[in-house]
Structure formats: structure tokens, C-alpha cells
Write a protein that holds these residues in place. Structure first.
Motif, PDB file in Angstrom:
ATOM      1  N   LEU A  76       7.902   8.523  71.473  1.00 53.49           N
ATOM      2  CA  LEU A  76       9.114   9.034  72.107  1.00 53.49           C
ATOM      3  C   LEU A  76       9.162  10.559  72.161  1.00 53.49           C
ATOM      4  CD1 LEU A  76      11.759   6.559  70.629  1.00 53.49           C
ATOM      5  CD2 LEU A  76      10.708   6.511  72.895  1.00 53.49           C
ATOM      6  N   GLY A  77       8.197  11.221  71.514  1.00 54.70           N
ATOM      7  CA  GLY A  77       8.065  12.662  71.668  1.00 54.70           C
ATOM      8  C   GLY A  77       8.740  13.518  70.619  1.00 54.70           C
ATOM      9  N   TYR A  78       9.355  12.918  69.608  1.00 59.06           N
ATOM     10  CA  TYR A  78      10.095  13.718  68.632  1.00 59.06           C
ATOM     11  C   TYR A  78       9.191  14.662  67.851  1.00 59.06           C
ATOM     12  CZ  TYR A  78      14.289  10.911  69.383  1.00 59.06           C
ATOM     13  OH  TYR A  78      15.394  10.310  69.942  1.00 59.06           O
ATOM     14  N   THR A  79       8.022  14.178  67.414  1.00 58.35           N
ATOM     15  CA  THR A  79       7.123  15.037  66.643  1.00 58.35           C
ATOM     16  C   THR A  79       6.600  16.185  67.495  1.00 58.35           C
ATOM     17  OG1 THR A  79       6.468  13.175  65.225  1.00 58.35           O
ATOM     18  CG2 THR A  79       4.995  15.084  65.295  1.00 58.35           C
ATOM     19  N   ALA A  80       6.192  15.878  68.720  1.00 55.26           N
ATOM     20  CA  ALA A  80       5.665  16.925  69.602  1.00 55.26           C
ATOM     21  C   ALA A  80       6.730  17.954  69.934  1.00 55.26           C
ATOM     22  CB  ALA A  80       5.112  16.293  70.874  1.00 55.26           C
ATOM     23  N   CYS A  81       7.944  17.515  70.225  1.00 53.35           N
ATOM     24  CA  CYS A  81       9.023  18.459  70.558  1.00 53.35           C
ATOM     25  C   CYS A  81       9.365  19.345  69.373  1.00 53.35           C
ATOM     26  CB  CYS A  81      10.266  17.691  71.024  1.00 53.35           C
ATOM     27  SG  CYS A  81      10.128  16.981  72.675  1.00 53.35           S
ATOM     28  N   PRO A 111      15.193  11.471  78.174  1.00 55.34           N
ATOM     29  CA  PRO A 111      15.945  12.722  78.340  1.00 55.34           C
ATOM     30  C   PRO A 111      15.927  13.623  77.118  1.00 55.34           C
ATOM     31  CG  PRO A 111      17.416  10.812  78.223  1.00 55.34           C
ATOM     32  CD  PRO A 111      16.040  10.280  78.384  1.00 55.34           C
ATOM     33  N   PHE A 112      15.832  13.055  75.915  1.00 51.45           N
ATOM     34  CA  PHE A 112      15.834  13.877  74.700  1.00 51.45           C
ATOM     35  C   PHE A 112      14.503  14.600  74.506  1.00 51.45           C
ATOM     36  CE2 PHE A 112      15.291   9.355  73.829  1.00 51.45           C
ATOM     37  CZ  PHE A 112      13.998   9.322  73.350  1.00 51.45           C
ATOM     38  N   ALA A 113      13.472  14.227  75.274  1.00 46.74           N
ATOM     39  CA  ALA A 113      12.179  14.921  75.205  1.00 46.74           C
ATOM     40  C   ALA A 113      11.951  15.783  76.436  1.00 46.74           C
ATOM     41  CB  ALA A 113      11.051  13.902  75.057  1.00 46.74           C
ATOM     42  N   ALA A 114      13.016  16.110  77.133  1.00 48.07           N
ATOM     43  CA  ALA A 114      12.885  16.918  78.350  1.00 48.07           C
ATOM     44  C   ALA A 114      12.202  18.246  78.045  1.00 48.07           C
ATOM     45  CB  ALA A 114      14.265  17.171  78.963  1.00 48.07           C
ATOM     46  N   LEU A 116       8.999  18.706  77.348  1.00 47.40           N
ATOM     47  CA  LEU A 116       7.742  18.574  76.616  1.00 47.40           C
ATOM     48  C   LEU A 116       6.545  18.631  77.562  1.00 47.40           C
ATOM     49  CD1 LEU A 116       5.951  17.907  74.176  1.00 47.40           C
ATOM     50  CD2 LEU A 116       6.536  15.505  74.503  1.00 47.40           C
ATOM     51  N   ALA A 117       6.579  17.819  78.603  1.00 46.88           N
ATOM     52  CA  ALA A 117       5.443  17.765  79.517  1.00 46.88           C
ATOM     53  C   ALA A 117       5.289  19.049  80.319  1.00 46.88           C
ATOM     54  CB  ALA A 117       5.590  16.566  80.458  1.00 46.88           C
ATOM     55  N   GLU A 118       6.406  19.752  80.555  1.00 44.73           N
ATOM     56  CA  GLU A 118       6.371  20.961  81.379  1.00 44.73           C
ATOM     57  C   GLU A 118       6.036  22.220  80.602  1.00 44.73           C
ATOM     58  OE1 GLU A 118       8.446  17.732  83.119  1.00 44.73           O
ATOM     59  OE2 GLU A 118       8.985  18.820  81.300  1.00 44.73           O
ATOM     60  N   ASP A 119       6.118  22.165  79.284  1.00 44.94           N
ATOM     61  CA  ASP A 119       5.849  23.355  78.470  1.00 44.94           C
ATOM     62  C   ASP A 119       4.392  23.780  78.662  1.00 44.94           C
ATOM     63  OD1 ASP A 119       5.172  25.038  76.090  1.00 44.94           O
ATOM     64  OD2 ASP A 119       7.234  24.554  75.535  1.00 44.94           O
ATOM     65  N   PRO A 120       4.137  25.042  78.996  1.00 45.07           N
ATOM     66  CA  PRO A 120       2.751  25.482  79.247  1.00 45.07           C
ATOM     67  C   PRO A 120       1.849  25.385  78.025  1.00 45.07           C
ATOM     68  CG  PRO A 120       4.253  27.353  79.192  1.00 45.07           C
ATOM     69  CD  PRO A 120       5.107  26.125  79.213  1.00 45.07           C
ATOM     70  N   ARG A 121       2.418  25.254  76.846  1.00 47.19           N
ATOM     71  CA  ARG A 121       1.604  25.122  75.643  1.00 47.19           C
ATOM     72  C   ARG A 121       1.080  23.701  75.445  1.00 47.19           C
ATOM     73  NH1 ARG A 121       5.855  26.989  71.345  1.00 47.19           N
ATOM     74  NH2 ARG A 121       7.175  25.844  72.838  1.00 47.19           N
ATOM     75  N   THR A 122       1.664  22.726  76.156  1.00 44.77           N
ATOM     76  CA  THR A 122       1.338  21.314  75.956  1.00 44.77           C
ATOM     77  C   THR A 122       0.190  20.880  76.841  1.00 44.77           C
ATOM     78  OG1 THR A 122       3.663  20.809  75.457  1.00 44.77           O
ATOM     79  CG2 THR A 122       2.244  18.964  76.037  1.00 44.77           C
ATOM     80  N   ARG A 123      -0.751  20.138  76.226  1.00 46.36           N
ATOM     81  CA  ARG A 123      -1.795  19.471  77.001  1.00 46.36           C
ATOM     82  C   ARG A 123      -1.955  18.058  76.453  1.00 46.36           C
ATOM     83  NH1 ARG A 123      -7.648  19.764  76.884  1.00 46.36           N
ATOM     84  NH2 ARG A 123      -7.594  21.474  75.380  1.00 46.36           N
ATOM     85  N   PHE A 124      -1.986  17.087  77.352  1.00 48.86           N
ATOM     86  CA  PHE A 124      -2.163  15.694  76.959  1.00 48.86           C
ATOM     87  C   PHE A 124      -3.629  15.310  77.061  1.00 48.86           C
ATOM     88  CE2 PHE A 124       2.251  15.532  78.757  1.00 48.86           C
ATOM     89  CZ  PHE A 124       2.901  15.307  77.557  1.00 48.86           C
TER      90      PHE A 124
END
Length: 236
Positions: A76-81, A111-114, A116-124
């Protein structure tokens, strides 16, 4: 208000059918997001405390001003956020085996992880975390690359794994391979649904210089009481 219940995504995978569901809890008056693998619940937005603490406790052990971090298991993205909320984090590589889970975030279904995917520091990285540890590491663009922290939340616990192939990772030899992907004084942190496990703590102690098992209590709105998870933090 949307529908009382909605299955937002579903896909058959090699380890079972994974689904993302949204439901309205009438007693709590909140929207609840849940991930299931077949009929087994993997995670719920009702209980994010330990996933948040996984990042907070892991990164708190580091003294550097610029950090490169791996999160194993997106969910759900909590750790990454939470990792991205630390201003020291320069890069975040999220290793997730199931492409659909990455897609949930790219499509903005959570919505609570909004952001995350757009942050330039993030790569999947669509990859099996455990196979990456046994192979050339987490970054296909830079084999053997080392990181300041690896934060892992995939299995229920070191003894209750989602697939038998994961089990060797939690033994000393598997942990040594993980440690080789950390920079000096780097940190490995692990979420577990079980109480602190003396056997796993002993395995960590064979490999890492310092090891702590943090019990993370949280309110359980389903029982009206309190529950707890464990976050292990080990430092080279």
C-alpha cells in the motif's frame, strides 16, 4: 461517497490471485483499502503503524546526510512514502515482484500514497527481492550496487513466508548476501507479524554488528484492543 465495496484490481500471479479492494467501514466511517492473496489478507490501511515504523526506525539508525534506500515489497506504499518523507533520502528503489502492485500506484488507486510514483527520487524495479539478493543485487542498471538501507516487508514473518523459496534468505548465509549489498554501517530493517523471534535474532547477530527487535504496538479498531508487530533493525 462511493460504493460500499469495490474490487479495484485483481490478477492471477505465480503465487496466487492478488487483489486490491476498497470498502466503506460503517462502524468506523472510513474508507479501508485491503490487499489479499487468494483468501489471505496481506495488508490493510487500518493497520499502517508498523509499516511506517519500519522506515522510521530503520532510517533513524543512519547518520549520513545523503541516503540511497531500497524498499522490498511495495504494498500500500506506507513504508516507501515514509522513507521519502526523510529529507536525507536521495534515491528510493522499490523492488516489487508483481507488476500490478506497481500499477496501482502509477494509476493513483491509493489516495494516501499520492505522489509516491511521481516523486523524482522513486524508481520501481519489477523483480523478486529474494532472487535479487541471491543474484546481482537490486539495481539492474548497476549490478552489485550498495545502499545505505534496505527495508523489507514481503513475508508475514521469517518463519511464515509467502513462498518456500523465500525461506533461505532468513538464514545466516542469506543475510550475509544481503549485508554485502549494504554500505559500511548500512542498515537492514524487517517487518514481521510475529513477536520477536530469538532464532531469527540469533541469525541476524551472526551477520550484523548491532541488532534490535522493536515491538510496535497499535490500536486495533476491529477488536477494540491493541495488537503488535515487530520491526527488526540490524546494522553492519
Amino acid at each position: 461517497m462511493g460504493a460500499r465495496f469495490e474490487e479495484l484490481a485483481w490478477r492471477e500471479t505465480p503465487i496466487g490471485a492478488i487483489s486490491l479492494r476498497r470498502r466503506r467501514d460503517p462502524a468506523l466511517q472510513v474508507e479501508v483499502y485491503e490487499v489479499k492473496l487468494d483468501d489471505e489478507y496481506l495488508m490493510s490501511s487500518l493497520f499502517p503503524v508498523a509499516e511506517i515504523e519500519l522506515a522510521r526506525l530503520g532510517l533513524a539508525e543512519l547518520t549520513g546526510d545523503v541516503l540511497d534506500v531500497v524498499v522490498g515489497g511495495l504494498g500500500l506504499g506506507y513504508t516507501a512514502c515514509t522513507a521519502l518523507a526523510d529529507p536525507r533520502v536521495r534515491s528510493l528503489l522499490v523492488v516489487e515482484a508483481i507488476e500490478d502492485v506497481i500499477d496501482w500506484h502509477r494509476r493513483g488507486l491509493l489516495p494516501f500514497a499520492a505522489g509516491l510514483a511521481e516523486d523524482p527520487r522513486t524508481r520501481f524495479a519489477r523483480a523478486d527481492f529474494f532472487a535479487a539478493v541471491a543474484g546481482d543485487g537490486f539495481d539492474a542498471e548497476s549490478p552489485g550496487r550498495r545502499f545505505d538501507a534496505v527495508l523489507l516487508d514481503v513475508d508475514h514473518s521469517p518463519r511464515n513466508v509467502l513462498h518456500p523459496s523465500h525461506a533461505p534468505f532468513y538464514a545466516p548465509d542469506g543475510l550475509r548476501r544481503l549485508a554485502a549489498l549494504l554500505r559500511p554501517e548500512g542498515v537492514f530493517a524487517l517487518w514481521s507479524d510475529d513477536p520477536p523471534d530469538d532464532g531469527f535474532t540469533a541469525a541476524l547477530t551472526e551477520v550484523f554488528a548491532t541488532v534490535r527487535a522493536h515491538v510496535v504496538p497499535f490500536a486495533n479498531p476491529l477488536t477494540g484492543g491493541r495488537s503488535a508487530n515487530t520491526v527488526y533493525v540490524a546494522r553492519r
